[in-house]
Scaffold this active site. Structure first.
Site, short mmCIF file in Angstrom:
data_model
loop_
_atom_site.label_atom_id
_atom_site.label_comp_id
_atom_site.label_asym_id
_atom_site.label_seq_id
_atom_site.Cartn_x
_atom_site.Cartn_y
_atom_site.Cartn_z
N HIS A 167 4.04 2.61 -8.55
CA HIS A 167 3.77 1.17 -8.61
C HIS A 167 5.02 0.38 -8.98
O HIS A 167 5.29 -0.69 -8.43
CB HIS A 167 2.66 0.88 -9.62
CG HIS A 167 1.32 1.37 -9.19
ND1 HIS A 167 0.78 1.10 -7.95
CD2 HIS A 167 0.38 2.12 -9.84
CE1 HIS A 167 -0.41 1.65 -7.84
NE2 HIS A 167 -0.67 2.28 -8.98
N ARG A 204 0.83 5.01 -4.62
CA ARG A 204 0.36 6.26 -5.23
C ARG A 204 0.76 7.46 -4.38
O ARG A 204 1.13 8.52 -4.92
CB ARG A 204 -1.16 6.21 -5.41
CG ARG A 204 -1.60 5.19 -6.45
CD ARG A 204 -3.08 5.30 -6.78
NE ARG A 204 -3.93 5.00 -5.63
CZ ARG A 204 -5.25 5.09 -5.65
NH1 ARG A 204 -5.88 5.49 -6.75
NH2 ARG A 204 -5.96 4.76 -4.59
N ARG A 205 0.70 7.33 -3.05
CA ARG A 205 1.12 8.43 -2.18
C ARG A 205 2.61 8.69 -2.33
O ARG A 205 3.06 9.84 -2.31
CB ARG A 205 0.80 8.10 -0.72
CG ARG A 205 -0.69 8.10 -0.41
CD ARG A 205 -0.94 8.02 1.08
NE ARG A 205 -0.44 6.79 1.66
CZ ARG A 205 -1.13 5.65 1.70
NH1 ARG A 205 -2.34 5.60 1.16
NH2 ARG A 205 -0.61 4.57 2.27
N ASP A 263 0.85 -1.18 0.00
CA ASP A 263 0.00 0.00 0.00
C ASP A 263 0.89 1.23 0.00
O ASP A 263 2.03 1.19 0.46
CB ASP A 263 -0.90 -0.01 1.24
CG ASP A 263 -1.96 1.08 1.19
OD1 ASP A 263 -2.31 1.61 2.25
OD2 ASP A 263 -2.42 1.41 0.07
N ASN A 299 -9.61 -2.69 -5.97
CA ASN A 299 -8.77 -1.89 -6.87
C ASN A 299 -9.30 -1.83 -8.29
O ASN A 299 -8.85 -0.99 -9.09
CB ASN A 299 -7.34 -2.43 -6.89
CG ASN A 299 -6.62 -2.26 -5.57
OD1 ASN A 299 -5.78 -3.07 -5.19
ND2 ASN A 299 -6.95 -1.21 -4.83
N SER A 310 -6.16 -5.85 -4.56
CA SER A 310 -7.43 -6.33 -4.03
C SER A 310 -8.54 -6.16 -5.06
O SER A 310 -8.40 -5.42 -6.04
CB SER A 310 -7.79 -5.58 -2.75
OG SER A 310 -8.25 -4.28 -3.05
#
Length: 229
Positions: free
Chosen positions: A97, A83-84, A80, A128, A125
């Site tokens: 990614h 993107r941040r 996770d 997504n 998941s």
């Protein structure tokens, strides 16, 4: 960026007074991620010493960690924040990614050094699928490439890692399914650590998988008792 301040005065041991310039650093923006293409374009002779030093440091840290207590047999990670990571560096989402996929190999190496037998990675998941189409296309293309890379990657072949791709694979594009099948087949006979990559996974699927695993373990134990009895 350095911002000069007005000099301040200080008294030395001999009683003399002198001006001492002082500086303050403004908070800087996060350092942008250097493209991997930059490093891949450098000659191996320039990179080899740095790689060797990094491997030596990693071995020392791993040995110290192993000496401090029990190491878990199974580690699970939810991938996770890609993107941040990219947004904080004003980079395209796809770069985040890709950086996450690169980091997975590093984590796998650490697990091998520490003696972890199973690494489970929750990569994509079912929720997504609601992401923008262009992001999904880039993710699927990346997954296809990285699954194929894993089949021949030294971190997998040298340690004889068995790779499994689990989840609702039928919901994925054919290219991703085929790549998942290729890496699974290529490493099926490996007898080393295991890497389980969960793709298009759901919470319900995890529960079903856990129940099936427990059932298989119970059946194997019962069969062993019968053979022994």
């Amino acid at each position: 960026e350095i911002e000069p301040r007005a000099p301040r005065r200080s008294e030395g041991r001999d009683g003399t007074r002198r001006d001492i310039g002082s500086i303050a650093r403004r908070p800087s923006a996060p350092m942008p991620l250097l493209p991997s293409a930059l490093f891949s374009s450098l000659p191996d002779a320039m990179l080899a010493p740095w790689r060797k030093l990094r491997e030596m440091a990693r071995d020392l840290v791993a040995a110290a960690l192993r000496s401090r207590g029990p190491i878990p047999e199974h580690v699970a990670i939810v991938m996770d924040g890609n993107r941040r990571f990219a947004a904080s560096r004003s980079l395209p989402t796809g770069v985040g990614h890709s950086a996450g996929a690169d980091k997975l190999v590093d984590v796998m190496r650490w697990c091998h050094l520490l003696g972890v037998r199973v690494l489970s990675v929750y990569a994509f998941s079912s929720e997504n699928f609601a992401r923008p189409r262009d992001e999904l296309d880039a993710l699927f293309s990346l997954a296809e490439t990285r699954f194929d890379d894993l089949a021949t990657h030294p971190a997998v072949t040298e340690r004889r890692v068995r790779v499994r791709v689990l989840g609702d694979l039928a919901s994925l594009p054919k290219g991703v399914r085929d790549a998942a099948e290729r890496v699974t087949a290529a490493t099926a006979a490996h007898d080393g650590p295991r890497l389980d990559v969960y793709f298009a996974y759901t919470g319900r699927g995890d529960v079903v998988g856990a129940v099936n695993a427990a059932s298989d373990a119970a059946a194997a134990a019962a069969a062993a008792r019968r053979r022994g009895g």
